[in-house]
Design an enzyme around this catalytic site. Structure first.
Site, PDB file in Angstrom:
ATOM      1  N   ASP A   1      61.591  22.860 136.168  1.00 35.93           N
ATOM      2  CA  ASP A   1      62.657  23.048 135.233  1.00 35.93           C
ATOM      3  C   ASP A   1      63.768  23.423 136.287  1.00 35.93           C
ATOM      4  O   ASP A   1      63.640  23.239 137.421  1.00 35.93           O
ATOM      5  CB  ASP A   1      62.443  24.411 134.322  1.00 35.93           C
TER       6      ASP A   1
ATOM      7  N   ASP B   1      61.097  27.366 138.835  1.00 41.32           N
ATOM      8  CA  ASP B   1      59.948  28.638 138.867  1.00 41.32           C
ATOM      9  C   ASP B   1      59.007  28.031 137.903  1.00 41.32           C
ATOM     10  O   ASP B   1      57.925  28.735 137.675  1.00 41.32           O
ATOM     11  CB  ASP B   1      60.739  29.708 138.621  1.00 41.32           C
TER      12      ASP B   1
ATOM     13  N   SER C   1      67.808  29.203 133.740  1.00 36.98           N
ATOM     14  CA  SER C   1      66.294  28.842 133.669  1.00 36.98           C
ATOM     15  C   SER C   1      66.227  27.651 132.998  1.00 36.98           C
ATOM     16  O   SER C   1      66.846  26.525 133.337  1.00 36.98           O
ATOM     17  CB  SER C   1      65.391  29.799 133.083  1.00 36.98           C
TER      18      SER C   1
ATOM     19  N   ASP D   1      65.547  25.500 137.408  1.00 36.06           N
ATOM     20  CA  ASP D   1      65.754  26.514 138.532  1.00 36.06           C
ATOM     21  C   ASP D   1      64.442  26.545 139.142  1.00 36.06           C
ATOM     22  O   ASP D   1      64.076  27.384 140.244  1.00 36.06           O
ATOM     23  CB  ASP D   1      65.974  28.075 138.318  1.00 36.06           C
TER      24      ASP D   1
END
Length: 563
Positions: free
Chosen positions: A304, A308, A146, A306
């Site tokens: 960010d 999400d 993440s 990834d």
């Protein structure tokens, strides 16, 4: 000889696949502190899967810990799903070794006769959640850490509902992982062999196309709104996986005046211009703000690695760029979504808004104004995803209107079951364009909400507790906070929710929330993915200045329990 020393010796003999690991093991040969830190425990597997620093050792992310976890996941699937559901979707982001870990995951699943559908290139979290549901998979695996710094990577597991796995599923998978010998107990097949025998295949392009279509259908605008979409947008994917899906959705939705931050455009797991690639962090947004100033932009968007999470910056009344918190953006979106739903008679019967217990409570008052019932969940968007699934089982998924969390996660649809930075980017652009077309700045619209509902300040503080003693220290603090506390500063504690014993039907969790007088609150919880203790303070006051003073008082009082 201590166990960690024995493990080190075992790894120097057997961990020969990755040259980087061989070099690292040799480099730490005479450093007992580093050896102990790398081997004193196995990476913990939970609802967030695995997450840790990349490197050699049982307490690190590497091809062996990934393979062991995947062997455990394979056993779990074989024991709990019929053979026709033995399918796993895999995606990965731009982090160091993400593509390698995704490949290893596919090889282990393939060797266990579980079919693998893997994206041919990096794709964000929402695309993985979407593929799990579209391809009727038993599970999904997303290789990502993440928003963590570049030294980290992770292994998120998703259930067949497209949500991150439940506590029960995580416990059962961990039980299977514990049975696996990391060097002798893992089945493995070469990736090209899996492609040849059709146990590994690439996810069809049509799945991504359909995802884009479903995201675009979440638009908040109608032709009757007469919105000018020629807003000047700066976008940065922070060297992550958002570039392709975000640009495609925005451009196909009519937003063509977009400038991408060049230094952060291409995937790069080292994140050279933003060491902590998190849109929550001001330093990660600084280059984007510089671009916004250079191009006199209307709006800055940042996702960010990834993709999400989304952070934004807008102009205030003095043309300075200000970063909005997730709580502020979420409340603005909730208010706008409700207005549009009512305006076009699209509000369903018994509408539902969802948020986590650490997300701003003011949002509940906004939802109530429009007749929405608020569902509060534990921290983590997976719990919002689970609640959407429950609505679907009741035949009421259309009742879900919107959900958001304080850590920059938003979702307006039910097509995925995790926060979606692509969806959020479109929602934000739609909202911004609408208000601009009607002569209203987003900054002033936020102040209108504060004028209507009262000012609310939410802050977050994190304290790191690294190493073997860190977990013990955090638990000691949590134990101290569970003793009877009647006051924080000059505010009475009206109620204490200890979620470790279960509250309001929520799963048990190591979290404490103190409800204080004057609509204030404090939440304390250990992070589920990092060696951190997280503290959330919510203050209601007449204005921002008073709220900041009250927050400082409460924080200083709380520090006595941490020190």
């Amino acid at each position: 000889m201590n166990d960690w020393k024995s493990l080190y010796n075992e790894w120097t003999t057997n961990a020969l696949e990755d040259k980087d690991l061989i070099k690292e093991l040799e480099a730490i040969r005479n450093d007992e502190i580093k050896i102990k830190d790398a081997f004193y425990q196995d990476l913990k597997f939970g609802t967030g899967g695995l997450r840790g620093k990349i490197g050699a050792g049982t307490n690190r992310m590497n091809v062996y810990t990934v393979a062991k976890a995947t062997q455990g996941l394979a056993s779990y699937i074989i024991h709990n799903f019929p053979k026709n559901q033995h399918i796993v979707a895999i995606s990965y982001d731009s982090r160091v070794k993400s593509d390698l870990f995704a490949k290893v995951t596919a090889e282990v699943l393939s060797a266990n006769n579980i079919k693998v559908s893997i994206y041919s290139t990096l794709m964000p979290v929402p695309c993985l959640s979407y593929a799990v549901r579209q391809l009727h998979c038993a599970a999904g695996v997303m290789i990502t850490a993440s928003h963590n710094p570049s030294v980290y990577n992770g292994y998120k597991v998703y259930g067949n509902d497209g949500c991150q796995i439940t506590t029960e599923a995580a416990k059962n998978i961990q039980s299977e992982i514990a049975k696996v010998d990391i060097f002798q107990g893992v089945k493995r097949k070469r990736f090209d062999e899996g492609i040849y025998d059709n146990t590994i295949s690439y996810i069809p392009e049509v799945v991504f196309d359909q995802y884009v279509k479903d995201v675009k259908e979440e638009t908040l605008l109608h032709p009757e709104d007469h919105v000018d979409k020629n807003v000047n947008i700066i976008y940065t994917p922070l060297n992550g996986s958002g570039l392709v899906p975000v640009l495609r959705v925005l451009k196909e939705s009519g937003y063509n005046n977009i400038t991408v931050v060049k230094e952060q455009e291409k995937p790069d797991g080292l994140f050279p211009t933003c060491p902590y690639p998190n849109p929550e962090v001001r330093e990660a947004m600084e280059l984007g703000v510089a671009y916004a100033k250079k191009y006199d932009a209307d709006l800055l968007l940042a996702t960010d690695p990834d993709c999400d999470r989304v952070g934004i910056a807008v102009k205030d009344n003095k043309d300075n760029y200000v970063l909005l918190t997730a709580n502020e953006t979420g409340m603005l979106l909730l208010d706008f979504i409700c207005k549009q739903r009512i305006k076009y008679k699209e509000m369903p019967v018994n509408p539902v808004f969802m948020k986590t217990i650490v997300t701003i409570d003011m949002a509940e008052r906004i939802a109530s104004k429009y007749g929405l019932r608020t569902v509060n969940t534990l921290t983590g968007f997976k719990f919002i995803g689970e609640q959407i699934g429950l609505l679907e089982k009741e035949g009421r998924k259309e009742s879900y209107i919107f959900g958001f969390e304080e850590s920059y996660g938003y979702l307006s649809g039910t097509y995925v079951r995790d926060k979606d930075g692509v969806n959020a980017s479109l929602l934000i652009c739609d909202m911004f364009s609408y208000y601009k077309s009607h002569g209203i700045s987003l900054y002033n619209q936020l102040n209108k909400l504060y004028d209507e509902y009262g000012y609310c300040l939410n802050t977050q503080h994190s304290f790191k507790y690294e190493g073997p003693s860190g977990m013990e220290r955090m638990q000691s603090i949590m134990d101290n906070l569970r003793q009877p506390i009647s006051m924080f500063g000059d505010k009475k504690v009206l109620k204490t929710n200890d979620y470790s014993i279960g509250v309001d039907g929520l799963p048990k969790s190591n979290v404490i929330k103190f409800f204080l007088q004057d609509h204030c609150s404090i939440v304390v919880r250990p992070s589920g993915t990092e060696p951190k203790l997280k503290i959330y303070i919510s203050i209601s006051a007449k204005d921002k200045s008073l709220a900041q003073k009250e927050e400082t008082k409460l924080f200083n009082e709380l520090r006595t329990y941490l020190d």
